[in-house]
Motif scaffolding. Structure first.
Motif, PDB file in Angstrom:
ATOM      1  N   GLY A 146       0.809  -1.202   0.000  1.00 34.57           N
ATOM      2  CA  GLY A 146       0.000   0.000   0.000  1.00 34.57           C
ATOM      3  C   GLY A 146       0.850   1.263   0.000  1.00 34.57           C
ATOM      4  N   ALA A 147       1.932   1.263   0.746  1.00 34.43           N
ATOM      5  CA  ALA A 147       2.813   2.428   0.794  1.00 34.43           C
ATOM      6  C   ALA A 147       3.445   2.692  -0.559  1.00 34.43           C
ATOM      7  CB  ALA A 147       3.891   2.223   1.858  1.00 34.43           C
ATOM      8  N   ALA A 148       3.911   1.628  -1.223  1.00 31.06           N
ATOM      9  CA  ALA A 148       4.539   1.787  -2.537  1.00 31.06           C
ATOM     10  C   ALA A 148       3.560   2.391  -3.532  1.00 31.06           C
ATOM     11  CB  ALA A 148       5.059   0.442  -3.038  1.00 31.06           C
ATOM     12  N   GLN A 149       2.292   1.912  -3.511  1.00 31.68           N
ATOM     13  CA  GLN A 149       1.317   2.421  -4.462  1.00 31.68           C
ATOM     14  C   GLN A 149       0.880   3.843  -4.127  1.00 31.68           C
ATOM     15  OE1 GLN A 149      -1.668  -0.274  -5.959  1.00 31.68           O
ATOM     16  NE2 GLN A 149      -0.352  -2.061  -5.667  1.00 31.68           N
ATOM     17  N   ALA A 150       0.801   4.176  -2.855  1.00 33.79           N
ATOM     18  CA  ALA A 150       0.463   5.550  -2.469  1.00 33.79           C
ATOM     19  C   ALA A 150       1.556   6.519  -2.918  1.00 33.79           C
ATOM     20  CB  ALA A 150       0.269   5.641  -0.959  1.00 33.79           C
ATOM     21  N   ASN A 151       2.800   6.135  -2.722  1.00 35.43           N
ATOM     22  CA  ASN A 151       3.901   6.997  -3.156  1.00 35.43           C
ATOM     23  C   ASN A 151       3.919   7.172  -4.670  1.00 35.43           C
ATOM     24  OD1 ASN A 151       5.270   7.849  -0.760  1.00 35.43           O
ATOM     25  ND2 ASN A 151       6.035   5.771  -0.485  1.00 35.43           N
ATOM     26  N   TYR A 152       3.680   6.082  -5.394  1.00 34.72           N
ATOM     27  CA  TYR A 152       3.649   6.153  -6.857  1.00 34.72           C
ATOM     28  C   TYR A 152       2.520   7.072  -7.319  1.00 34.72           C
ATOM     29  CZ  TYR A 152       3.747   4.522 -11.715  1.00 34.72           C
ATOM     30  OH  TYR A 152       3.826   4.460 -13.086  1.00 34.72           O
ATOM     31  N   PHE A 153       1.378   6.955  -6.673  1.00 35.11           N
ATOM     32  CA  PHE A 153       0.220   7.779  -6.990  1.00 35.11           C
ATOM     33  C   PHE A 153       0.528   9.263  -6.786  1.00 35.11           C
ATOM     34  CE2 PHE A 153      -4.152   9.149  -5.204  1.00 35.11           C
ATOM     35  CZ  PHE A 153      -4.628   9.515  -6.454  1.00 35.11           C
ATOM     36  N   VAL A 154       1.054   9.606  -5.619  1.00 29.43           N
ATOM     37  CA  VAL A 154       1.379  11.005  -5.338  1.00 29.43           C
ATOM     38  C   VAL A 154       2.414  11.536  -6.322  1.00 29.43           C
ATOM     39  CG1 VAL A 154       2.368  12.594  -3.637  1.00 29.43           C
ATOM     40  CG2 VAL A 154       0.758  10.825  -2.900  1.00 29.43           C
ATOM     41  N   ASP A 155       3.376  10.708  -6.666  1.00 32.87           N
ATOM     42  CA  ASP A 155       4.451  11.134  -7.568  1.00 32.87           C
ATOM     43  C   ASP A 155       4.001  11.279  -9.018  1.00 32.87           C
ATOM     44  OD1 ASP A 155       6.201  11.164  -5.437  1.00 32.87           O
ATOM     45  OD2 ASP A 155       7.047   9.183  -5.852  1.00 32.87           O
ATOM     46  N   HIS A 156       2.815  10.742  -9.344  1.00 28.55           N
ATOM     47  CA  HIS A 156       2.353  10.761 -10.740  1.00 28.55           C
ATOM     48  C   HIS A 156       0.942  11.346 -10.866  1.00 28.55           C
ATOM     49  CE1 HIS A 156       5.640   7.792 -10.806  1.00 28.55           C
ATOM     50  NE2 HIS A 156       5.815   8.202 -12.052  1.00 28.55           N
ATOM     51  N   ARG A 204       2.115  12.150   2.987  1.00 31.06           N
ATOM     52  CA  ARG A 204       2.630  12.869   1.825  1.00 31.06           C
ATOM     53  C   ARG A 204       1.824  14.131   1.509  1.00 31.06           C
ATOM     54  NH1 ARG A 204       5.534  10.257  -2.224  1.00 31.06           N
ATOM     55  NH2 ARG A 204       5.596  12.384  -3.083  1.00 31.06           N
ATOM     56  N   THR A 205       0.512  14.127   1.764  1.00 29.80           N
ATOM     57  CA  THR A 205      -0.337  15.225   1.293  1.00 29.80           C
ATOM     58  C   THR A 205      -1.048  15.994   2.394  1.00 29.80           C
ATOM     59  OG1 THR A 205      -2.332  13.849   1.090  1.00 29.80           O
ATOM     60  CG2 THR A 205      -0.811  13.874  -0.794  1.00 29.80           C
ATOM     61  N   GLY A 206      -1.171  15.397   3.582  1.00 30.56           N
ATOM     62  CA  GLY A 206      -1.935  16.014   4.653  1.00 30.56           C
ATOM     63  C   GLY A 206      -3.425  15.758   4.573  1.00 30.56           C
ATOM     64  N   ARG A 207      -3.881  14.959   3.601  1.00 31.26           N
ATOM     65  CA  ARG A 207      -5.305  14.675   3.430  1.00 31.26           C
ATOM     66  C   ARG A 207      -5.588  13.183   3.606  1.00 31.26           C
ATOM     67  NH1 ARG A 207      -8.730  18.322   0.958  1.00 31.26           N
ATOM     68  NH2 ARG A 207     -10.263  16.940   1.941  1.00 31.26           N
ATOM     69  N   ASP A 208      -6.805  12.901   4.088  1.00 33.29           N
ATOM     70  CA  ASP A 208      -7.290  11.527   4.139  1.00 33.29           C
ATOM     71  C   ASP A 208      -7.944  11.206   2.798  1.00 33.29           C
ATOM     72  OD1 ASP A 208      -6.736  10.661   6.902  1.00 33.29           O
ATOM     73  OD2 ASP A 208      -8.075  12.318   7.435  1.00 33.29           O
ATOM     74  N   ALA A 209      -7.524  10.129   2.168  1.00 31.95           N
ATOM     75  CA  ALA A 209      -8.018   9.788   0.840  1.00 31.95           C
ATOM     76  C   ALA A 209      -9.423   9.208   0.908  1.00 31.95           C
ATOM     77  CB  ALA A 209      -7.077   8.778   0.178  1.00 31.95           C
ATOM     78  N   PRO A 210     -10.325   9.658   0.036  1.00 36.92           N
ATOM     79  CA  PRO A 210     -11.604   8.967  -0.103  1.00 36.92           C
ATOM     80  C   PRO A 210     -11.375   7.555  -0.657  1.00 36.92           C
ATOM     81  CG  PRO A 210     -11.643  11.141  -1.145  1.00 36.92           C
ATOM     82  CD  PRO A 210     -10.220  10.843  -0.814  1.00 36.92           C
ATOM     83  N   VAL A 211     -12.327   6.664  -0.391  1.00 42.29           N
ATOM     84  CA  VAL A 211     -12.244   5.312  -0.943  1.00 42.29           C
ATOM     85  C   VAL A 211     -13.478   5.050  -1.791  1.00 42.29           C
ATOM     86  CG1 VAL A 211     -13.236   4.282   1.156  1.00 42.29           C
ATOM     87  CG2 VAL A 211     -11.950   2.848  -0.443  1.00 42.29           C
ATOM     88  N   TYR A 212     -13.236   4.572  -3.008  1.00 40.67           N
ATOM     89  CA  TYR A 212     -14.311   4.150  -3.912  1.00 40.67           C
ATOM     90  C   TYR A 212     -14.479   2.649  -3.737  1.00 40.67           C
ATOM     91  CZ  TYR A 212     -16.624   2.880  -8.340  1.00 40.67           C
ATOM     92  OH  TYR A 212     -17.475   2.360  -9.283  1.00 40.67           O
ATOM     93  N   THR A 213     -15.676   2.219  -3.370  1.00 44.69           N
ATOM     94  CA  THR A 213     -15.904   0.786  -3.206  1.00 44.69           C
ATOM     95  C   THR A 213     -17.395   0.504  -3.169  1.00 44.69           C
ATOM     96  OG1 THR A 213     -15.143  -1.169  -1.983  1.00 44.69           O
ATOM     97  CG2 THR A 213     -15.991   0.682  -0.668  1.00 44.69           C
ATOM     98  N   SER A 214     -17.745  -0.731  -3.534  1.00 46.49           N
ATOM     99  CA  SER A 214     -19.151  -1.139  -3.467  1.00 46.49           C
ATOM    100  C   SER A 214     -19.395  -1.907  -2.172  1.00 46.49           C
ATOM    101  CB  SER A 214     -19.518  -2.011  -4.668  1.00 46.49           C
ATOM    102  OG  SER A 214     -19.048  -3.340  -4.507  1.00 46.49           O
TER     103      SER A 214
END
Length: 284
Positions: A146-156, A204-214
């Motif tokens: 999860g950390a790797a994907q969060a960092n990749y997301f923020v970086d891109h 990384r951002t100071g925000r809590d990410a929303p989650v999309y899910t069913s």
């Protein structure tokens, strides 16, 4: 002086019961039976092979059905929005703005190898016509942490700025497009993965990410975990006339994806509040 023997050490033969136990344990790992480790026995899954076909709801419609129907008419306490990915290509943002769309979520990344080739046109284009916009990440919890994907997301493209026009980056958690519905993970394993993502994104951002899910996927794959509802805003897909039952832990939804067959862009959303509340959500 003691005498040291050369040659292999003498081993006691293993009992048939011990051998049988070893065989059954190995077979369970290979078969992916309950009670085995969350990770695949030979390491992470391969990187996604068709990320351009994965977007918010692409697997919801496949697994739960797509019954568009008629959504309730907009009210003063809701704001119309869309979500897009590379499968939409270059989006006619002015047309959407003229039809009343005021916010957009744009797919930025998947796993740690894919970036949306249309991201600039979609993310900047929505902003340029006046929309409030944000980015989202399509999760593949079996390919990396999860950390790797969060960092990749923020970086891109998934970062956040307090400019009043940028929504916090969202995490798309839905049915696995490549195999096991729950990505080969136990409910606790998936929850831990999401905690890792959310903590890293906030750091990384100071925000809590929303989650999309069913709700159906959440029940099946997290055991209807309750722990994110007070922190992470909910973006719920439900194609029809209401958002319906919510996953455990949430008393209300923040965004409702109510159809995947809208005009100009298929995926249509409603923000659960007036425009001023949407701006406040963007500002944090």
């Amino acid at each position: 002086m003691p005498v040291h023997r050369s040659g292999p050490a003498t081993r006691r033969p293993r009992s048939s019961a011990a051998l049988a136990g070893t065989f059954l344990a190995a077979a369970a790992l290979l078969a992916g039976l309950p009670g085995t480790a969350d990770a695949a026995p030979y390491g992470p899954a391969p990187e996604p092979t068709h990320p351009g076909q994965d977007w918010t709801g692409s697997q919801i419609a496949r697994h739960e059905g797509d019954a568009p129907g008629e959504a309730p008419p907009p009210t003063r306490a809701s704001v119309e929005g869309v979500d897009v990915s590379s499968h939409n290509g270059n989006v006619a943002w002015q047309t959407l703005w003229n039809s009343g769309v005021r916010f957009a979520y744009v797919k930025a990344t998947e796993s740690t190898s894919y970036t949306n080739p249309y991201f600039a046109q979609q993310y900047d284009g929505s902003y340029d016509v006046g929309m409030i916009r944000g980015a989202y990440h399509f999760a593949t919890p079996d390919t990396s942490s999860g950390a790797a994907q969060a960092n990749y997301f923020v970086d891109h493209g998934g970062g956040w700025s307090k400019d009043g026009r940028t929504l916090p980056g969202a995490l798309d958690m839905e049915y696995n497009p490549y195999g096991s519905t729950c990505y080969g993970k136990s409910p606790s394993g998936l929850v831990s993965w999401m905690k890792d993502f959310f903590a890293t994104y906030k750091a990384r951002t100071g925000r809590d990410a929303p989650v999309y899910t069913s709700t159906n996927w959440w029940k099946q794959c997290t055991g209807n975990y309750t722990g994110f509802g007070s922190v992470n805003p909910l973006w719920i897909p439900r194609y029809g006339t209401s958002a319906g039952e919510l996953p455990a832990g949430w008393d209300f939804h923040t965004i409702w994806q109510y159809t995947s067959s809208g005009t100009t862009v298929g995926d249509r959303n409603r923000f659960n509040g007036a425009y001023e509340r949407l701006k406040a959500f963007a500002n944090g």
